[in-house]
Design an enzyme around this catalytic site. Structure first.
Site, mmCIF file in Angstrom:
data_model
loop_
_atom_site.group_PDB
_atom_site.id
_atom_site.type_symbol
_atom_site.label_atom_id
_atom_site.label_comp_id
_atom_site.label_asym_id
_atom_site.label_seq_id
_atom_site.Cartn_x
_atom_site.Cartn_y
_atom_site.Cartn_z
ATOM 1 N N LYS A 77 4.221 15.407 -9.078
ATOM 2 C CA LYS A 77 4.579 13.984 -9.001
ATOM 3 C C LYS A 77 3.937 13.149 -10.116
ATOM 4 O O LYS A 77 4.495 12.145 -10.538
ATOM 5 C CB LYS A 77 4.214 13.416 -7.627
ATOM 6 C CG LYS A 77 5.085 13.961 -6.503
ATOM 7 C CD LYS A 77 4.760 13.329 -5.173
ATOM 8 C CE LYS A 77 5.617 13.920 -4.081
ATOM 9 N NZ LYS A 77 5.457 13.212 -2.790
ATOM 10 N N VAL B 25 1.388 13.756 7.314
ATOM 11 C CA VAL B 25 2.559 13.645 6.439
ATOM 12 C C VAL B 25 3.378 14.940 6.425
ATOM 13 O O VAL B 25 4.540 14.941 6.033
ATOM 14 C CB VAL B 25 2.185 13.248 4.988
ATOM 15 C CG1 VAL B 25 1.500 11.898 4.957
ATOM 16 C CG2 VAL B 25 1.327 14.300 4.319
ATOM 17 N N TYR C 147 5.736 17.805 7.747
ATOM 18 C CA TYR C 147 6.798 17.864 8.761
ATOM 19 C C TYR C 147 7.226 19.299 9.060
ATOM 20 O O TYR C 147 7.967 19.547 10.011
ATOM 21 C CB TYR C 147 8.009 17.034 8.310
ATOM 22 C CG TYR C 147 8.659 17.551 7.044
ATOM 23 C CD1 TYR C 147 9.685 18.483 7.087
ATOM 24 C CD2 TYR C 147 8.228 17.109 5.791
ATOM 25 C CE1 TYR C 147 10.263 18.972 5.929
ATOM 26 C CE2 TYR C 147 8.797 17.587 4.632
ATOM 27 C CZ TYR C 147 9.818 18.518 4.706
ATOM 28 O OH TYR C 147 10.380 19.010 3.558
ATOM 29 N N ALA D 176 -6.722 12.854 -1.335
ATOM 30 C CA ALA D 176 -6.697 11.856 -2.411
ATOM 31 C C ALA D 176 -5.660 12.178 -3.473
ATOM 32 O O ALA D 176 -5.605 11.529 -4.509
ATOM 33 C CB ALA D 176 -8.087 11.759 -3.049
ATOM 34 N N LYS E 129 -11.732 13.241 -7.073
ATOM 35 C CA LYS E 129 -10.344 12.793 -6.891
ATOM 36 C C LYS E 129 -10.296 11.424 -6.222
ATOM 37 O O LYS E 129 -9.474 10.580 -6.566
ATOM 38 C CB LYS E 129 -9.552 13.808 -6.059
ATOM 39 C CG LYS E 129 -8.899 14.906 -6.879
ATOM 40 C CD LYS E 129 -7.857 15.606 -6.042
ATOM 41 C CE LYS E 129 -7.074 16.593 -6.884
ATOM 42 N NZ LYS E 129 -5.998 17.247 -6.111
ATOM 43 N N THR F 141 -13.034 17.198 -2.558
ATOM 44 C CA THR F 141 -13.718 17.019 -3.844
ATOM 45 C C THR F 141 -13.770 15.531 -4.152
ATOM 46 O O THR F 141 -12.737 14.869 -4.243
ATOM 47 C CB THR F 141 -12.974 17.764 -4.981
ATOM 48 O OG1 THR F 141 -11.589 17.413 -4.947
ATOM 49 C CG2 THR F 141 -13.114 19.264 -4.840
#
Length: 261
Positions: free
Chosen positions: A62, A206, A208, A123, A151, A148
């Site tokens: 992304k 998040v 599914y 993160a 991030k 970590t």
């Protein structure tokens, strides 16, 4: 049309989009492709050569796709996260429909975010989109923890109002969101102790697929309100569909059943 990522087997995007194509008599096909970082340039060329009409981008690309994009939407620019790409006047545009997807999904749960404290696990990936959406939804505080720390620190440079706690620390919250990839594998465990948290809290994941991660299963068994990422996934897909085809597809029981298989 494509969804690209690595891993990609878990994605139900083809089931959704191909269903909507069929229902709306659109002559198109939507596939999933597992790519490596070195394949992104070739994907962009395929879109610019009209071999691919549009693509969704999932973990871990992304952010990596951004250098190949000509224009970013406001959401994509602020979150530095692109999950939908398309051509507009021969320019490749990157947009982020995760923001809209999360916002609509939470509104549908009837959870009132106004003035609430949200605790986010993770993160990377979709987290910038969730923070952006939560800020629009008038939460009072967002607290981040990640295995970590660096991030989380990078994220704070973009969203300076967030708070950061060390992994293992459980602050006071109204809603906790698992935005890590821990849960894609059914054996995954999030080794955090929520035993002292009040039963009125909302646990959201998040992920599914699988429909119930161990994170949600444990929360449900204890008596917390739980919700998986199915609605967010459907709404972000519908927003991408709208970008490509200029109308929103119907979201009904038939659509939800596609994700229960």
């Amino acid at each position: 049309y494509l969804v690209i990522g690595n891993p990609i087997d878990h994605s139900y995007s083809p089931q959704l989009h191909n269903h909507w194509f069929k229902k709306n008599n659109i002559k198109a096909i939507y596939k999933k492709e597992k790519l490596n970082l070195s394949d992104l340039k070739d994907l962009v060329l395929r879109i610019k050569d009209f071999k691919v009409s549009g693509a969704n981008v999932t973990v871990p690309f992304k952010r990596d796709i951004i250098p190949y994009i000509d224009e970013l939407s406001l959401e994509a620019k602020i979150t530095q996260s692109v999950n939908t790409i398309y051509l507009n006047d021969n320019k490749l545009v990157g947009h982020n429909t995760d923001v809209e997807g999360f916002e609509f999904a939470i509104k549908e749960t009837k959870f009132d975010t106004n003035g609430k404290t949200i605790f986010i696990l993770g993160a990377g990936g979709v987290v910038p989109s969730i923070i952006y959406a939560l800020n629009k939804m008038n939460v009072s505080e967002i607290i981040i923890t990640n295995r970590t720390r660096n991030k989380s620190d990078i994220l704070k440079k973009t969203f300076n109002k967030i708070s950061i706690v060390d992994w293992g620390e459980i602050p006071n919250f109204d809603m906790v969101i698992n935005a890590t990839s821990l849960g894609l594998n059914e054996k995954d465990e999030i080794n955090l102790d929520f035993s002292k948290v009040e039963k009125s809290k909302f646990f959201y994941d998040v992920i599914y697929n699988p429909q119930e991660t161990n994170f949600l299963k444990k929360a449900r068994e204890v008596g917390y309100k739980t919700e998986n990422g199915k609605k967010m996934f459907i709404y972000q897909a519908a927003a991408a569909f709208h970008i490509w085809h200029n109308f929103y597809p119907k979201i009904n029981d038939e659509v939800y059943k596609l994700l229960n298989k």
